[in-house]
Design a protein around this motif. Structure first.
Motif, PDB file in Angstrom:
ATOM      1  N   SER A 140      22.932  22.998  91.787  1.00 17.42           N
ATOM      2  CA  SER A 140      22.813  23.660  93.091  1.00 17.42           C
ATOM      3  C   SER A 140      22.385  25.120  92.930  1.00 17.42           C
ATOM      4  O   SER A 140      21.562  25.630  93.697  1.00 17.42           O
ATOM      5  N   SER A 141      22.920  25.785  91.928  1.00 14.84           N
ATOM      6  CA  SER A 141      22.555  27.181  91.662  1.00 14.84           C
ATOM      7  C   SER A 141      21.096  27.302  91.231  1.00 14.84           C
ATOM      8  O   SER A 141      20.422  28.263  91.592  1.00 14.84           O
ATOM      9  N   VAL A 152      31.858  28.250  86.812  1.00 19.03           N
ATOM     10  CA  VAL A 152      32.230  27.224  87.785  1.00 19.03           C
ATOM     11  C   VAL A 152      33.690  26.844  87.576  1.00 19.03           C
ATOM     12  O   VAL A 152      34.098  26.458  86.480  1.00 19.03           O
ATOM     13  N   ARG A 194      31.460  29.831  91.370  1.00 19.65           N
ATOM     14  CA  ARG A 194      31.411  28.730  92.321  1.00 19.65           C
ATOM     15  C   ARG A 194      32.550  27.777  92.014  1.00 19.65           C
ATOM     16  O   ARG A 194      33.112  27.808  90.917  1.00 19.65           O
ATOM     17  N   GLU A 220      27.364  22.080  90.595  1.00 21.48           N
ATOM     18  CA  GLU A 220      27.245  23.491  90.961  1.00 21.48           C
ATOM     19  C   GLU A 220      26.135  24.189  90.175  1.00 21.48           C
ATOM     20  O   GLU A 220      25.455  25.064  90.703  1.00 21.48           O
TER      21      GLU A 220
END
Length: 144
Positions: free
Chosen positions: A96-97, A38, A86, A93
């Motif tokens: 979200s992943s 990230v 990301r 992130e």
């Protein structure tokens, strides 16, 4: 149970212990490991607009090196791997992943600090608190 493992990496040499741990779990479970880097775009807030593209390109390159390094070691261990980069708040992130890839387990490093102030780094602490799946944290040492 653990068919999809997310392994966030920052590319540090100390991440090797997390890669080995994820490989061991994945091998025993015939799981796929999703390696994630990230780019923390919060650092961009203080950058001059003209510098943002150059910094983003440099950080993307670092992310490619970091994910390729982890992926290579996992593939050498016979593990199926995907990689991704990301951009955003790292904890957001990662969470979200987890949701996007239907992850079953997050395996991530945490750096030791002053125990009285923080048992885990801020990103790992936030992921542990918010993740809808188990999070395995592995202590990282800066000693090589």
């Amino acid at each position: 149970m653990f068919e999809r493992i997310l392994l966030p990496t920052d590319g540090a040499d100390s991440m090797d212990v997390v890669v080995r741990t994820a490989a061991d779990i994945a091998d025993r479970r015939d799981a796929v490991v999703h390696v994630l880097y990230v780019i923390d775009d919060r650092a961009f807030l203080t950058l001059d607009d003209g510098m943002k593209d150059d910094v983003l390109a440099e950080l993307t390159g670092e992310g490619e090196v970091a994910t390729d390094r982890a992926a290579t070691r996992l593939r050498e261990a016979g593990i199926e791997v995907t990689t991704g980069i990301r951009q955003g708040d790292p904890a957001d992130e990662i969470i979200s992943s987890v949701e996007a890839a239907d992850i079953d387990l997050v395996a991530m490093g945490t750096r030791r600090g002053d125990y009285s102030n923080s048992m885990m780094g801020s990103v790992s602490q936030e992921v542990v608190a918010r993740a809808p799946v188990p999070v395995l944290t592995v202590n990282l040492t800066e000693e090589e």
